[in-house]
Design a protein around this motif. Structure first.
Motif, PDB file in Angstrom:
ATOM      1  N   GLN A   1       0.644  -1.169   0.099  1.00 35.78           N
ATOM      2  CA  GLN A   1      -0.448   0.148   0.072  1.00 35.78           C
ATOM      3  C   GLN A   1       1.310   1.261  -0.053  1.00 35.78           C
ATOM      4  O   GLN A   1       0.391   1.942  -0.756  1.00 35.78           O
ATOM      5  N   LYS A   2       1.487   1.029   1.406  1.00 39.96           N
ATOM      6  CA  LYS A   2       2.526   2.810   1.008  1.00 39.96           C
ATOM      7  C   LYS A   2       3.237   2.701  -0.211  1.00 39.96           C
ATOM      8  O   LYS A   2       3.234   3.765  -0.544  1.00 39.96           O
ATOM      9  N   GLU A   3       3.384   1.921  -0.924  1.00 36.18           N
ATOM     10  CA  GLU A   3       5.008   2.046  -2.281  1.00 36.18           C
ATOM     11  C   GLU A   3       3.356   2.131  -3.213  1.00 36.18           C
ATOM     12  O   GLU A   3       4.015   2.283  -5.031  1.00 36.18           O
ATOM     13  N   GLY A   4       2.570   2.494  -3.148  1.00 36.67           N
ATOM     14  CA  GLY A   4       0.975   2.386  -4.247  1.00 36.67           C
ATOM     15  C   GLY A   4       1.345   1.450  -5.823  1.00 36.67           C
ATOM     16  O   GLY A   4       0.695   1.676  -6.769  1.00 36.67           O
ATOM     17  N   LEU A   5       1.865  -0.430  -4.307  1.00 34.37           N
ATOM     18  CA  LEU A   5       1.541  -0.973  -6.551  1.00 34.37           C
ATOM     19  C   LEU A   5       0.425  -1.411  -6.758  1.00 34.37           C
ATOM     20  O   LEU A   5      -0.604  -0.768  -5.462  1.00 34.37           O
ATOM     21  N   PRO A   6       0.185  -1.852  -8.004  1.00 33.43           N
ATOM     22  CA  PRO A   6      -1.140  -1.931  -8.367  1.00 33.43           C
ATOM     23  C   PRO A   6      -1.978  -2.567  -7.454  1.00 33.43           C
ATOM     24  O   PRO A   6      -1.482  -4.006  -7.116  1.00 33.43           O
ATOM     25  N   GLN A   7      -3.652  -2.039  -8.369  1.00 28.96           N
ATOM     26  CA  GLN A   7      -4.563  -3.602  -7.099  1.00 28.96           C
ATOM     27  C   GLN A   7      -4.602  -4.504  -7.901  1.00 28.96           C
ATOM     28  O   GLN A   7      -5.070  -5.364  -7.547  1.00 28.96           O
ATOM     29  N   ASN A   8      -3.730  -4.686  -8.874  1.00 28.70           N
ATOM     30  CA  ASN A   8      -4.649  -6.350 -10.031  1.00 28.70           C
ATOM     31  C   ASN A   8      -3.112  -6.727 -10.662  1.00 28.70           C
ATOM     32  O   ASN A   8      -2.206  -5.160 -10.484  1.00 28.70           O
ATOM     33  N   GLY A   9      -3.338  -7.436 -11.091  1.00 24.65           N
ATOM     34  CA  GLY A   9      -2.425  -7.384 -12.127  1.00 24.65           C
ATOM     35  C   GLY A   9      -1.881  -9.159 -12.128  1.00 24.65           C
ATOM     36  O   GLY A   9      -2.402  -9.812 -10.777  1.00 24.65           O
ATOM     37  N   ILE A  10      -0.432  -9.143 -12.285  1.00 27.47           N
ATOM     38  CA  ILE A  10       0.100 -11.026 -11.772  1.00 27.47           C
ATOM     39  C   ILE A  10       1.119 -10.407 -10.689  1.00 27.47           C
ATOM     40  O   ILE A  10       2.058 -10.324 -10.823  1.00 27.47           O
ATOM     41  N   PHE A  11       1.135 -11.050  -9.528  1.00 28.91           N
ATOM     42  CA  PHE A  11       1.473 -11.498  -8.326  1.00 28.91           C
ATOM     43  C   PHE A  11       2.817 -12.649  -8.582  1.00 28.91           C
ATOM     44  O   PHE A  11       2.024 -14.319  -8.940  1.00 28.91           O
ATOM     45  N   ILE A  12       3.619 -12.918  -8.781  1.00 34.76           N
ATOM     46  CA  ILE A  12       4.678 -13.920  -9.336  1.00 34.76           C
ATOM     47  C   ILE A  12       5.460 -14.193  -7.304  1.00 34.76           C
ATOM     48  O   ILE A  12       6.150 -13.521  -6.543  1.00 34.76           O
ATOM     49  N   ASP A  13       5.012 -15.198  -6.881  1.00 33.19           N
ATOM     50  CA  ASP A  13       5.478 -15.986  -5.267  1.00 33.19           C
ATOM     51  C   ASP A  13       6.390 -17.105  -6.248  1.00 33.19           C
ATOM     52  O   ASP A  13       5.216 -18.466  -5.900  1.00 33.19           O
ATOM     53  N   ILE A  14       7.340 -17.145  -5.885  1.00 37.03           N
ATOM     54  CA  ILE A  14       8.472 -18.153  -6.522  1.00 37.03           C
ATOM     55  C   ILE A  14       8.852 -18.670  -5.496  1.00 37.03           C
ATOM     56  O   ILE A  14       9.369 -19.816  -6.005  1.00 37.03           O
ATOM     57  N   PHE A  15       8.684 -18.496  -4.098  1.00 26.05           N
ATOM     58  CA  PHE A  15       8.721 -19.191  -2.693  1.00 26.05           C
ATOM     59  C   PHE A  15       7.584 -19.434  -2.089  1.00 26.05           C
ATOM     60  O   PHE A  15       7.665 -19.424  -0.965  1.00 26.05           O
ATOM     61  N   THR A  16       6.866 -20.041  -2.819  1.00 21.10           N
ATOM     62  CA  THR A  16       5.431 -20.325  -2.160  1.00 21.10           C
ATOM     63  C   THR A  16       5.228 -20.902  -0.995  1.00 21.10           C
ATOM     64  O   THR A  16       4.522 -20.730   0.114  1.00 21.10           O
ATOM     65  N   GLY A  17       6.009 -21.974  -0.289  1.00 18.89           N
ATOM     66  CA  GLY A  17       5.712 -22.897   0.762  1.00 18.89           C
ATOM     67  C   GLY A  17       4.556 -23.532   0.923  1.00 18.89           C
ATOM     68  O   GLY A  17       3.631 -24.095   0.102  1.00 18.89           O
ATOM     69  N   THR A  18       3.633 -22.261   2.386  1.00 20.67           N
ATOM     70  CA  THR A  18       2.500 -23.205   2.252  1.00 20.67           C
ATOM     71  C   THR A  18       0.673 -22.079   1.503  1.00 20.67           C
ATOM     72  O   THR A  18      -0.425 -22.801   1.532  1.00 20.67           O
ATOM     73  N   THR A  19       1.767 -21.409   0.565  1.00 19.88           N
ATOM     74  CA  THR A  19       0.684 -20.847  -0.548  1.00 19.88           C
ATOM     75  C   THR A  19       0.425 -19.721   0.187  1.00 19.88           C
ATOM     76  O   THR A  19      -0.800 -18.794  -0.385  1.00 19.88           O
ATOM     77  N   ASN A  20       0.197 -19.326   1.831  1.00 24.54           N
ATOM     78  CA  ASN A  20      -0.532 -18.223   2.519  1.00 24.54           C
ATOM     79  C   ASN A  20      -0.252 -16.906   1.868  1.00 24.54           C
ATOM     80  O   ASN A  20      -1.311 -16.225   1.245  1.00 24.54           O
ATOM     81  N   VAL A  21       1.106 -16.261   1.366  1.00 18.33           N
ATOM     82  CA  VAL A  21       1.065 -14.880   0.882  1.00 18.33           C
ATOM     83  C   VAL A  21       0.038 -15.027  -0.807  1.00 18.33           C
ATOM     84  O   VAL A  21      -0.952 -13.740  -1.494  1.00 18.33           O
ATOM     85  N   ALA A  22       0.141 -16.203  -1.311  1.00 17.23           N
ATOM     86  CA  ALA A  22       0.038 -16.543  -2.753  1.00 17.23           C
ATOM     87  C   ALA A  22      -1.897 -16.461  -2.626  1.00 17.23           C
ATOM     88  O   ALA A  22      -2.514 -15.618  -3.449  1.00 17.23           O
ATOM     89  N   GLN A  23      -2.511 -17.059  -1.273  1.00 18.64           N
ATOM     90  CA  GLN A  23      -3.293 -16.964  -1.169  1.00 18.64           C
ATOM     91  C   GLN A  23      -3.911 -15.588  -0.666  1.00 18.64           C
ATOM     92  O   GLN A  23      -5.152 -15.682  -1.479  1.00 18.64           O
ATOM     93  N   HIS A  24      -3.379 -14.769  -0.261  1.00 19.41           N
ATOM     94  CA  HIS A  24      -4.049 -13.429  -0.005  1.00 19.41           C
ATOM     95  C   HIS A  24      -4.442 -13.026  -0.757  1.00 19.41           C
ATOM     96  O   HIS A  24      -4.723 -11.904  -1.103  1.00 19.41           O
ATOM     97  N   TYR A  25      -3.295 -13.109  -1.471  1.00 21.84           N
ATOM     98  CA  TYR A  25      -3.060 -12.048  -2.954  1.00 21.84           C
ATOM     99  C   TYR A  25      -4.513 -12.339  -4.067  1.00 21.84           C
ATOM    100  O   TYR A  25      -4.941 -12.072  -4.975  1.00 21.84           O
ATOM    101  N   LYS A  26      -4.571 -13.472  -4.150  1.00 21.42           N
ATOM    102  CA  LYS A  26      -5.394 -14.683  -5.040  1.00 21.42           C
ATOM    103  C   LYS A  26      -6.604 -14.095  -4.689  1.00 21.42           C
ATOM    104  O   LYS A  26      -7.787 -13.338  -5.523  1.00 21.42           O
ATOM    105  N   LYS A  27      -6.953 -13.723  -3.853  1.00 23.10           N
ATOM    106  CA  LYS A  27      -8.172 -13.334  -2.679  1.00 23.10           C
ATOM    107  C   LYS A  27      -8.498 -12.014  -3.445  1.00 23.10           C
ATOM    108  O   LYS A  27      -9.744 -11.026  -3.260  1.00 23.10           O
ATOM    109  N   LYS A  28      -7.451 -11.331  -3.759  1.00 24.00           N
ATOM    110  CA  LYS A  28      -7.105  -9.681  -3.394  1.00 24.00           C
ATOM    111  C   LYS A  28      -7.867  -9.739  -4.771  1.00 24.00           C
ATOM    112  O   LYS A  28      -8.190  -8.186  -5.403  1.00 24.00           O
ATOM    113  N   GLY A  29      -8.147 -10.966  -5.841  1.00 23.32           N
ATOM    114  CA  GLY A  29      -8.072 -10.401  -7.004  1.00 23.32           C
ATOM    115  C   GLY A  29      -7.017 -10.128  -7.762  1.00 23.32           C
ATOM    116  O   GLY A  29      -7.493  -9.944  -9.110  1.00 23.32           O
TER     117      GLY A  29
END
Ligand SMILES: C[S@@+](CC[C@H](N)C(=O)[O-])C[C@H]1O[C@@H](n2cnc3c(N)ncnc32)[C@H](O)[C@@H]1O
Length: 358
Positions: A19-47
């Motif tokens: 948010q602080k850095e004003g990153l795009p609110q959609n688009g492609i989010f790459i999680d290259i060391f995804t492990g549990t996928t928790n980060v990827a799930q969070h951003y999938k939910k955000k669209g």
């Protein structure tokens, strides 16, 4: 799930930087060391559209269930089959098929199989990773999933959703203090609770998401996205060794295990990021090959890649900003009395390096 480097409790911190850095609110989010996928799930939910990757098979199972799969499974073939004999159309809620199937699995009688023989006290090797009853239930359930898959009664996503649920449920009752690097000599109370699967929280989405099980450095050159999130291992503990039983549950490949903990061979799954002599080169190569507009990297102040090296490497892509947060240590690490930390107390500092690529 207890997993080294799990970012579930740091999602707000990551979000605050986004948010602080004003990153795009959609688009492609790459999680290259995804492990549990928790980060990827969070951003999938955000669209966002997600590209996820990790070289461990259990992570690939989570990626299939939570990232690639966009629907609640219907289990049409399975419910029509002899064991169930239910017309899926007669069911009212869309979650009912999943509940019925999980209920069925939770009632399967136990069987003495690979997990019992190798990881239960009455097995051949007397290891204490699971109670006898739970090990037998895990064996029976994993065997059933295999059979349903081979008989074509479940499709790919149905299979992985059930397998993700099984891995989570087994991990919940494992008699460990955080990783499978050792089992406890005394039974912890959770390990004596019955192994019970539950319906996973799936994320419905209309967007396509992509998943991989590759070495991050081999695949990065082929990926194009907007935000590149990097969460590499930060110490010398290899994931393949520390989560070996989850890997076997995911693969179900009857490995020749050895040693006190029944370790599976893992030479091919050793990470350069967990080796002092290799981590800097691996990191520099990854950043060099990355083709995204923004880079976010999670790391901590005890990581084996030096802070200055990270700043210099990322600095070649653009101006680097560093965000910090104090954080409680991963539980099992505190328990090791003979480990020596740069930070003597219970706290580590979590870092996020941010770069807007020039
Ligand atoms: C710090 S953990 C990631 C945790 C994840 N963000 C989460 O919240 O669960 C690092 C992950 O990198 C994976 N890994 C390590 N080296 C890798 C490599 N060379 N290629 C792909 N994955 C790798 C490990 O299997 C592990 O899951």
């Amino acid at each position: 799930m207890k997993y080294i480097g799990n970012k579930q409790r740091l999602l707000d911190f990551i979000d605050s930087v986004v948010q602080k850095e004003g990153l795009p609110q959609n688009g492609i989010f790459i999680d290259i060391f995804t492990g549990t996928t928790n980060v990827a799930q969070h951003y999938k939910k955000k669209g966002y559209r997600i590209i996820a990757n990790d070289f461990m098979t259990y992570s690939y199972v989570f990626q299939q269930a939570y990232i690639k799969n966009n629907q609640v499974p219907k289990f049409n073939n399975l419910l029509h089959s002899r064991n169930f004999n239910i017309n899926p159309k007669s069911l009212k809620s869309k979650y009912e098929p999943l509940k019925i199937v999980i209920d069925y699995l939770n009632k399967l009688p136990g069987k003495k199989g690979f997990i019992f023989q190798n990881y239960a006290p009455d097995g051949k090797f007397k290891r204490q990773f699971f109670s006898n009853e739970n090990a037998m239930r895990i064996d029976a359930t994993r065997g059933q999933l295999d059979k349903w898959e081979k008989d074509g009664l479940v499709n790919e996503s149905e299979f992985y959703i059930l397998l993700a649920s099984l891995i989570d449920a087994a991990d919940f009752v494992a008699n460990i203090s955080g990783t499978y690097g050792a089992y406890l000599k005394i039974w912890r109370s959770m390990a004596l609770k019955p192994f019970t699967m539950s319906a996973p929280n799936l994320i419905e989405s209309n967007l396509e998401h992509w998943i991989y099980q590759e070495d991050s450095n081999k695949i990065i050159g082929d990926l194009k996205g907007d935000i590149f999130y990097i969460d590499p291992p930060y110490n010398t503990r290899q994931y393949a060794a520390n989560f070996h039983i989850l890997e076997t549950l995911a693969r179900w490949d009857n490995p020749q295990v050895y040693g006190k903990t029944g370790l599976r061979p893992y030479e091919e799954q050793k990470s350069a990021y967990s080796q002092r002599t290799k981590c800097e080169d691996a990191f520099a190569d990854l950043i060099n090959k990355a083709r995204t507009d923004y880079i976010l990297m999670s790391y901590n102040n005890e990581g084996i890649i030096p802070h200055k090296f990270i700043l210099d490497t990322l600095g070649r892509k653009g101006e680097v900003k560093v965000y910090t947060k104090n954080y409680r240590r991963f539980r099992t690490e505190r328990d090791h009395e003979n480990r020596h930390y740069k930070v003597p107390d219970d706290k580590v500092q979590e870092l996020i390096y941010f770069v807007k690529v020039r």
